[in-house]
Design an enzyme around this catalytic site. Structure first.
Site, PDB file in Angstrom:
ATOM      1  N   ASP A 184       0.852  -1.177   0.000  1.00 29.86           N
ATOM      2  CA  ASP A 184       0.000   0.000   0.000  1.00 29.86           C
ATOM      3  C   ASP A 184       0.894   1.235   0.000  1.00 29.86           C
ATOM      4  O   ASP A 184       1.867   1.290   0.754  1.00 29.86           O
ATOM      5  CB  ASP A 184      -0.893  -0.010   1.255  1.00 29.86           C
TER       6      ASP A 184
ATOM      7  N   ASP B 292      -3.203   4.610  -2.289  1.00 27.86           N
ATOM      8  CA  ASP B 292      -4.339   5.066  -1.490  1.00 27.86           C
ATOM      9  C   ASP B 292      -4.770   6.483  -1.888  1.00 27.86           C
ATOM     10  O   ASP B 292      -3.913   7.369  -2.028  1.00 27.86           O
ATOM     11  CB  ASP B 292      -3.886   5.064  -0.018  1.00 27.86           C
TER      12      ASP B 292
ATOM     13  N   GLU C  20      -6.289   4.189  -6.228  1.00 29.87           N
ATOM     14  CA  GLU C  20      -7.613   4.534  -5.728  1.00 29.87           C
ATOM     15  C   GLU C  20      -7.745   5.999  -6.113  1.00 29.87           C
ATOM     16  O   GLU C  20      -6.994   6.838  -5.623  1.00 29.87           O
ATOM     17  CB  GLU C  20      -7.641   4.347  -4.222  1.00 29.87           C
TER      18      GLU C  20
ATOM     19  N   HIS D 297     -11.417  -4.003   2.123  1.00 31.96           N
ATOM     20  CA  HIS D 297     -11.478  -3.717   3.561  1.00 31.96           C
ATOM     21  C   HIS D 297     -12.294  -2.469   3.879  1.00 31.96           C
ATOM     22  O   HIS D 297     -12.407  -2.093   5.032  1.00 31.96           O
ATOM     23  CB  HIS D 297     -10.050  -3.535   4.087  1.00 31.96           C
ATOM     24  N   ASP D 298     -12.812  -1.792   2.857  1.00 33.75           N
ATOM     25  CA  ASP D 298     -13.573  -0.558   3.083  1.00 33.75           C
ATOM     26  C   ASP D 298     -15.070  -0.750   2.891  1.00 33.75           C
ATOM     27  O   ASP D 298     -15.813   0.231   2.849  1.00 33.75           O
ATOM     28  CB  ASP D 298     -13.109   0.537   2.111  1.00 33.75           C
TER      29      ASP D 298
HETATM   30  C1  NOJ Z   1      -8.683   4.465   1.663  1.00 33.94           C
HETATM   31  C2  NOJ Z   1      -8.361   3.238   2.463  1.00 33.94           C
HETATM   32  O1  NOJ Z   1      -8.703   2.101   1.736  1.00 33.94           O
HETATM   33  C3  NOJ Z   1      -9.114   3.380   3.759  1.00 33.94           C
HETATM   34  O2  NOJ Z   1      -9.110   2.191   4.509  1.00 33.94           O
HETATM   35  C4  NOJ Z   1      -8.529   4.537   4.518  1.00 33.94           C
HETATM   36  O3  NOJ Z   1      -9.283   4.756   5.690  1.00 33.94           O
HETATM   37  C5  NOJ Z   1      -8.532   5.813   3.684  1.00 33.94           C
HETATM   38  N1  NOJ Z   1      -8.126   5.589   2.333  1.00 33.94           N
HETATM   39  C6  NOJ Z   1      -7.613   6.837   4.276  1.00 33.94           C
HETATM   40  O4  NOJ Z   1      -6.274   6.461   4.074  1.00 33.94           O
END
Ligand code: NOJ
Length: 530
Positions: free
Chosen positions: A100, A197, A238, A309-310
């Site tokens: 990451d 990220d 992302e 995971h989100d």
């Molecule tokens: C995206 C990540 O996938 C998430 O888990 C995180 O809380 C936010 N970005 C902030 O870094």
């Protein structure tokens, strides 16, 4: 398609949430040695790459997305030597390692910020965004204003996420040098790629009210990832996911990223994060179709995913995670992973994980849902609020992996950092493997088939029966090879108009699609090659 891009179709990425994968040292938190011990398991699903959510040194206010040292491993996960062991072991088994890359913000405990906040004259001060008064009325992703007062300098600093995650000032060339050096540090160690990220946040425009996608975004991405020695490093960002911005970021002549996640199909069935809305799988299908066509037309890579995971589990919202849990989990996997693109499997999907139900907020840890709970408490009745949290919390997919049905689920000898999923007694790997309807065995067969047939990775994609509702049917074709994928959705129906072929895979016991009848969530894959 350029070779370094087309090779990506051979990747199958397994995403690991390290805290929750396997604890080897009895502290209730997953770790690197735990991952090493399960590399053969990961390989057995058919994955040949792992993406590790952040394992760097961190106070863990956002479970590692708040990094205090980019060049060290957090002691809860192990040491740098453990990481090197993991990298070597993964490579020896043909597994690539994707890290990451969290570059929009650091932790407020990072040395840069600790120094930056001491004085306006400190050389690190300009590594972050400061203002005498809040420049905008933006709300932070995890609640409250994005501007936090800093006593020693009498200024406010920007944090798009938690207070402990100050945004880094990418307009400062020194910052960009730092991040290039961080990428190079990990590349020199031998890592194979980066998942970036919230990368679109690294350029902003306060005057225009742009929190992300600012005017220098592409220039910055190119400065870091467009360097020649990174040609064979895989990158997935992302970032904003309009067609225009994906083209701008991933076009093969852009020298930016190889791919970007596209999440819009994951918004079906909900309004915002916490409110369910009526939905049909056809809505997901239509979005997937649109992106298959768009990425083919522009020679772009597409990421095939339903979970991470989100998000709470896709199968709980869009499928039937009770009576037809096996059928809908396997049907969804077939419908998504046999499209053209790069499969990303999130840990637990392969055993058909489902959302949990808890009656007390103490069972949650996610900074985002706790922020929402604090904001809403007292405004809506507690049971309704908890129902929303159970539906939408990111903790659903972050709960420790259930390797078996024992009390500690084979995850840890200590109490886990986050309670096990409420259905772990029923949904765990050991029990899944003992069932006739094993989600894991289906995943194994699905990815073995995808691995064995070049056409399923590289072949062209076309939709069949586009006008039919409640099903998703498509062809993969390459040279003389033709494979037909039939995924029925929520309701039983008869599809007599399909060509006949040799059955390669099915999630149904009777001869799949016999007489053209398909049960709810029945799927089948046929070889039509003459
Ligand atoms: C995206 C990540 O996938 C998430 O888990 C995180 O809380 C936010 N970005 C902030 O870094």
């Amino acid at each position: 398609m350029k070779k370094e891009f087309s090779d990506c179709y051979d990747l199958v990425v397994y995403q690991i949430y390290p805290r929750s994968f396997l604890d080897s040292n009895g502290d209730g938190i997953g770790d690197l040695s735990g991952i090493i011990s399960k590399l053969d398991y990961i390989r057995s699903i058919g994955a040949n790459a792992i993406w590790l959510c952040p394992i760097f040194k961190s106070p863990q206010c956002d479970n590692g997305y708040d990094i205090s040292d980019y060049r060290d491993i957090d002691p809860i996960y192990g040491t740098m030597t453990d990481f090197e062991r993991l990298l070597a072991a993964a490579h020896s088994k043909g597994i690539k390692v994707i890290m990451d890359f969290v570059a929009n913000h650091t932790s407020s405990e990072h040395e840069w910020f600790k120094r930056a906040r001491t004085s306006r004259e400190d050389p690190y001060h300009d590594y972050y965004y400061w203002a005498d008064e809040p420049l905008t009325d933006w709300r932070a992703e995890f609640g409250g204003s994005t501007w936090e007062y800093n006593e020693p300098t009498g200024e406010y600093y920007l944090h798009s996420f938690a207070v402990g995650q100050p945004d880094v000032n990418w307009t400062n060339p020194k910052v960009r040098e730092e991040y290039k050096a961080i990428v190079d540090f990990w590349v020199a160690k031998g890592v194979d790629g980066f998942r970036c990220d919230v990368l679109d946040h690294i350029s902003k425009d306060f005057a225009k009210g742009l929190r992300r996608n600012g005017p220098h975004l592409h220039e910055y991405i190119r400065e870091v990832f467009g360097r020649d020695h990174l040609t064979n490093i895989y990158t997935v960002g992302e970032a904003e996911t309009t067609e225009e911005s994906i083209l701008a970021t991933c076009g093969q002549d852009r020298r930016e990223l190889k791919s970007v996640f596209q999440f819009s199909h994951l918004a079906v069935g909900r309004k915002g994060r916490y409110t369910p809305v009526p939905h049909k799988m056809d809505e997901v299908k239509d979005i997937l179709v649109e992106w298959q066509r768009f990425t083919a037309a522009h020679d772009l890579l597409y990421i095939l995913l339903t979970d991470n995971h989100d998000r709470p589990w896709f199968n709980s919202r869009m499928g039937d995670d009770r009576a037809l849990r096996y059928e809908s989990a396997t049907c969804v996997a077939t419908m998504v992973y046999l499209l053209k693109g790069i499969p990303f499997i999130y840990q637990g999907q392969e055993i058909g994980c489902a959302n949990s139900h808890f009656t007390d907020i103490s069972a949650f840890n996610d900074v985002e849902c706790l922020g929402y709970y604090a904001e809403q408490k007292g405004r809506i009745p507690d049971d309704e609020l908890l129902a929303e949290i159970n539906f939408g919390s990111r903790d659903n997919s972050r709960r420790p992996f259930a390797w078996d049905g024992t009390a500690s689920h084979g995850f840890s000898t200590a109490a886990p950092w986050l309670p096990y999923a409420s259905r772990s007694g029923e949904i765990n790997l050991a029990d899944d493997l003992n069932r006739e309807k094993s989600v894991f065995r289906y995943y194994e067969a699905l990815f073995a088939l995808r691995g064995a047939r070049h056409v399923l990775r590289h072949g062209e994609w076309t939709q069949v029966l586009p006008e039919r509702e409640n099903c998703f049917v498509f062809l993969r074709e390459e040279g003389k090879e033709r494979i037909l994928v039939v995924c029925n959705c929520e309701k039983a129906q008869t599809l007599t108009e399909l060509p006949k072929g040799k059955l390669l895979l099915s999630n149904h016991k009777r001869t799949a699609g016999a007489n053209g009848e398909y049960a709810p969530y029945e799927c089948a894959v046929y070889d039509l090659t003459e």
